[in-house]
Design a protein around this motif. Structure first.
Motif, PDB file in Angstrom:
ATOM      1  N   SER A 116      40.453  -4.905  -7.452  1.00 37.19           N
ATOM      2  CA  SER A 116      40.645  -3.897  -6.406  1.00 37.19           C
ATOM      3  C   SER A 116      41.758  -2.936  -6.792  1.00 37.19           C
ATOM      4  CB  SER A 116      40.997  -4.561  -5.067  1.00 37.19           C
ATOM      5  OG  SER A 116      42.277  -5.164  -5.107  1.00 37.19           O
ATOM      6  N   CYS A 117      41.627  -1.680  -6.334  1.00 37.62           N
ATOM      7  CA  CYS A 117      42.636  -0.634  -6.522  1.00 37.62           C
ATOM      8  C   CYS A 117      42.897   0.017  -5.173  1.00 37.62           C
ATOM      9  CB  CYS A 117      42.144   0.443  -7.491  1.00 37.62           C
ATOM     10  SG  CYS A 117      41.771  -0.133  -9.150  1.00 37.62           S
ATOM     11  N   LEU A 118      44.148   0.008  -4.732  1.00 35.36           N
ATOM     12  CA  LEU A 118      44.537   0.600  -3.460  1.00 35.36           C
ATOM     13  C   LEU A 118      45.505   1.745  -3.688  1.00 35.36           C
ATOM     14  CD1 LEU A 118      44.812   0.342  -0.236  1.00 35.36           C
ATOM     15  CD2 LEU A 118      46.915  -0.916  -0.772  1.00 35.36           C
ATOM     16  N   GLY A 119      45.285   2.858  -2.971  1.00 41.28           N
ATOM     17  CA  GLY A 119      46.269   3.934  -2.867  1.00 41.28           C
ATOM     18  C   GLY A 119      46.606   4.116  -1.402  1.00 41.28           C
ATOM     19  N   VAL A 120      47.905   4.084  -1.040  1.00 40.05           N
ATOM     20  CA  VAL A 120      48.300   4.163   0.367  1.00 40.05           C
ATOM     21  C   VAL A 120      49.541   5.040   0.496  1.00 40.05           C
ATOM     22  CG1 VAL A 120      49.664   2.034   0.193  1.00 40.05           C
ATOM     23  CG2 VAL A 120      48.853   2.787   2.435  1.00 40.05           C
ATOM     24  N   ASN A 121      49.634   5.744   1.611  1.00 41.93           N
ATOM     25  CA  ASN A 121      50.776   6.628   1.826  1.00 41.93           C
ATOM     26  C   ASN A 121      52.093   5.878   1.680  1.00 41.93           C
ATOM     27  OD1 ASN A 121      52.823   8.220   3.524  1.00 41.93           O
ATOM     28  ND2 ASN A 121      51.079   9.622   3.385  1.00 41.93           N
ATOM     29  N   MET A 122      53.057   6.507   1.012  1.00 39.57           N
ATOM     30  CA  MET A 122      54.301   5.857   0.614  1.00 39.57           C
ATOM     31  C   MET A 122      55.166   5.416   1.785  1.00 39.57           C
ATOM     32  SD  MET A 122      55.976   4.945  -2.056  1.00 39.57           S
ATOM     33  CE  MET A 122      57.538   4.076  -2.079  1.00 39.57           C
ATOM     34  N   THR A 123      55.032   6.015   2.950  1.00 45.54           N
ATOM     35  CA  THR A 123      55.927   5.696   4.056  1.00 45.54           C
ATOM     36  C   THR A 123      55.624   4.349   4.701  1.00 45.54           C
ATOM     37  OG1 THR A 123      54.539   7.015   5.526  1.00 45.54           O
ATOM     38  CG2 THR A 123      56.479   8.085   4.604  1.00 45.54           C
ATOM     39  N   SER A 124      54.676   3.598   4.152  1.00 48.40           N
ATOM     40  CA  SER A 124      54.470   2.210   4.549  1.00 48.40           C
ATOM     41  C   SER A 124      55.357   1.331   3.673  1.00 48.40           C
ATOM     42  CB  SER A 124      53.001   1.827   4.395  1.00 48.40           C
ATOM     43  OG  SER A 124      52.591   2.026   3.063  1.00 48.40           O
ATOM     44  N   SER A 125      55.287   0.022   3.885  1.00 44.99           N
ATOM     45  CA  SER A 125      56.052  -0.917   3.062  1.00 44.99           C
ATOM     46  C   SER A 125      55.426  -2.307   3.178  1.00 44.99           C
ATOM     47  CB  SER A 125      57.524  -0.964   3.503  1.00 44.99           C
ATOM     48  OG  SER A 125      57.619  -1.400   4.845  1.00 44.99           O
ATOM     49  N   ALA A 126      55.982  -3.263   2.425  1.00 37.81           N
ATOM     50  CA  ALA A 126      55.548  -4.665   2.463  1.00 37.81           C
ATOM     51  C   ALA A 126      54.041  -4.794   2.218  1.00 37.81           C
ATOM     52  CB  ALA A 126      55.941  -5.311   3.796  1.00 37.81           C
ATOM     53  N   TRP A 127      53.573  -4.232   1.111  1.00 38.79           N
ATOM     54  CA  TRP A 127      52.161  -4.279   0.769  1.00 38.79           C
ATOM     55  C   TRP A 127      51.785  -5.689   0.330  1.00 38.79           C
ATOM     56  CZ3 TRP A 127      55.805  -0.843  -1.061  1.00 38.79           C
ATOM     57  CH2 TRP A 127      55.748   0.449  -0.522  1.00 38.79           C
ATOM     58  N   THR A 128      50.725  -6.225   0.895  1.00 35.93           N
ATOM     59  CA  THR A 128      50.284  -7.580   0.564  1.00 35.93           C
ATOM     60  C   THR A 128      48.790  -7.586   0.289  1.00 35.93           C
ATOM     61  OG1 THR A 128      49.916  -8.143   2.901  1.00 35.93           O
ATOM     62  CG2 THR A 128      52.089  -8.652   1.976  1.00 35.93           C
ATOM     63  N   VAL A 129      48.334  -8.616  -0.436  1.00 34.36           N
ATOM     64  CA  VAL A 129      46.908  -8.776  -0.717  1.00 34.36           C
ATOM     65  C   VAL A 129      46.370  -9.959   0.070  1.00 34.36           C
ATOM     66  CG1 VAL A 129      47.113  -7.747  -3.006  1.00 34.36           C
ATOM     67  CG2 VAL A 129      47.315 -10.234  -2.763  1.00 34.36           C
ATOM     68  N   GLY A 130      45.053  -9.997   0.227  1.00 31.69           N
ATOM     69  CA  GLY A 130      44.421 -11.013   1.042  1.00 31.69           C
ATOM     70  C   GLY A 130      44.384 -12.388   0.402  1.00 31.69           C
ATOM     71  N   ALA A 131      43.999 -13.371   1.196  1.00 32.02           N
ATOM     72  CA  ALA A 131      43.897 -14.753   0.730  1.00 32.02           C
ATOM     73  C   ALA A 131      42.909 -14.849  -0.428  1.00 32.02           C
ATOM     74  CB  ALA A 131      43.455 -15.654   1.877  1.00 32.02           C
ATOM     75  N   GLY A 132      43.287 -15.607  -1.451  1.00 32.23           N
ATOM     76  CA  GLY A 132      42.433 -15.781  -2.617  1.00 32.23           C
ATOM     77  C   GLY A 132      42.607 -14.725  -3.681  1.00 32.23           C
ATOM     78  N   GLN A 133      43.307 -13.636  -3.359  1.00 39.31           N
ATOM     79  CA  GLN A 133      43.542 -12.561  -4.328  1.00 39.31           C
ATOM     80  C   GLN A 133      44.870 -12.781  -5.055  1.00 39.31           C
ATOM     81  OE1 GLN A 133      41.977  -9.682  -0.905  1.00 39.31           O
ATOM     82  NE2 GLN A 133      42.959  -8.517  -2.537  1.00 39.31           N
ATOM     83  N   THR A 134      44.921 -12.310  -6.290  1.00 39.81           N
ATOM     84  CA  THR A 134      46.156 -12.324  -7.071  1.00 39.81           C
ATOM     85  C   THR A 134      46.614 -10.889  -7.278  1.00 39.81           C
ATOM     86  OG1 THR A 134      45.508 -14.340  -8.264  1.00 39.81           O
ATOM     87  CG2 THR A 134      47.214 -12.961  -9.280  1.00 39.81           C
ATOM     88  N   GLU A 135      47.831 -10.576  -6.835  1.00 34.22           N
ATOM     89  CA  GLU A 135      48.352  -9.229  -7.064  1.00 34.22           C
ATOM     90  C   GLU A 135      48.564  -9.020  -8.557  1.00 34.22           C
ATOM     91  OE1 GLU A 135      51.605  -7.009  -4.655  1.00 34.22           O
ATOM     92  OE2 GLU A 135      52.607  -7.753  -6.485  1.00 34.22           O
ATOM     93  N   ARG A 136      48.045  -7.897  -9.095  1.00 35.13           N
ATOM     94  CA  ARG A 136      48.168  -7.601 -10.518  1.00 35.13           C
ATOM     95  C   ARG A 136      49.150  -6.473 -10.802  1.00 35.13           C
ATOM     96  NH1 ARG A 136      46.686 -12.068 -13.157  1.00 35.13           N
ATOM     97  NH2 ARG A 136      44.572 -12.743 -12.617  1.00 35.13           N
TER      98      ARG A 136
END
Length: 248
Positions: A167-187
């Motif tokens: 998966s590839c995510l792009g999100v507006n910078m003014t958010s924070s604490a980005w997390t991935v779902g269960a079973g996923q490994t952040e790369r």
């Protein structure tokens, strides 16, 4: 007769089922383009392995008033990459756009150049990653995409056992604490402010349906792409049976 039967059974057991190479993660390289322009290039170094696959995620934000930015060309190791999918928040009233491109490189290891050209000046950001054990003829299945204005984004991907979903995510910078779902490994997580977006990538083992999800703290525009990667066939030696001389 008994010996011949045993040999035939052994041949059937050894040769009946196809085998697949395991897809293994190598590494990711993130590159921010601090100057608003239309071209950028960087080096991604591939480790030691075979059936090499390079995926490339490009996120732009139209930060210079250009609206949605399109990738006009992308090369890996001097050869044209293949466009697979795009997710664009223009339908949400913004211009955070993520595109996914890829290339198969056979047995290429070591440093390769990733070069990106886009349609208008932007401080776009690019992440390249490499995998081993990927089918070199049909490396991917069908991508799933979504664009949201929310605190999370998710897609369901049609996949299969032995595959790997990225998966590839792009999100507006003014958010924070980005997390991935269960079973996923952040790369990867690119959260240094270059183009007013953050980028996150993850993987999860394949299955019939795989849900890829990301979440963050405040309501923001986000674009998400997920795609199944297919394994290469493993090389299996076919046993040769010499039945000459075996009794009836």
């Amino acid at each position: 007769m008994r010996l011949r039967s045993l040999l035939i059974v052994a041949w059937l057991v050894l040769g009946a089922a196809p085998a697949w190479a395991a897809i293994t993660w190598d590494t990711a390289t993130a590159n921010g383009n601090p100057t608003a322009d239309t071209a950028d290039s960087f080096t991604h170094t591939i480790g030691t392995g075979s059936n090499v696959y390079v995926g490339v995620c490009v996120t732009s934000n139209g930060t210079d008033g250009s609206g949605s930015i399109d990738v006009s060309s992308l090369t890996v190791n001097g050869s044209a990459a293949t466009f697979r999918a795009a997710s664009d928040t223009v339908s949400q009233g913004a211009s955070v756009k993520t595109e996914y491109w890829d290339a198969v490189l056979g047995s290429t290891n070591g440093a390769v150049t990733v070069a990106v050209n886009v349609s208008a000046n932007d401080r776009f950001r690019t992440t390249a990653f490499s995998l081993f054990g990927v089918d070199q003829t049909t490396p991917v299945g069908t991508a799933a995409t979504t664009e949201v204005t929310s605190t999370s984004a998710s897609v369901n991907v049609s996949s299969a056992v032995n595959e790997l979903v990225m998966s590839c995510l792009g999100v507006n910078m003014t958010s924070s604490a980005w997390t991935v779902g269960a079973g996923q490994t952040e790369r990867w997580l690119n959260s240094t402010d270059i183009n007013a977006t953050a980028e996150q990538g993850s993987s999860e083992p394949g299955g019939a349906t795989v849900t890829m999800s990301h979440s963050w703290t405040t309501v923001q525009y986000a674009s998400l792409i997920a795609i199944p990667i297919k394994p290469a066939s493993a090389t299996v030696a076919t046993p040769t049976l010499m039945l000459l001389g075996v009794g009836n």
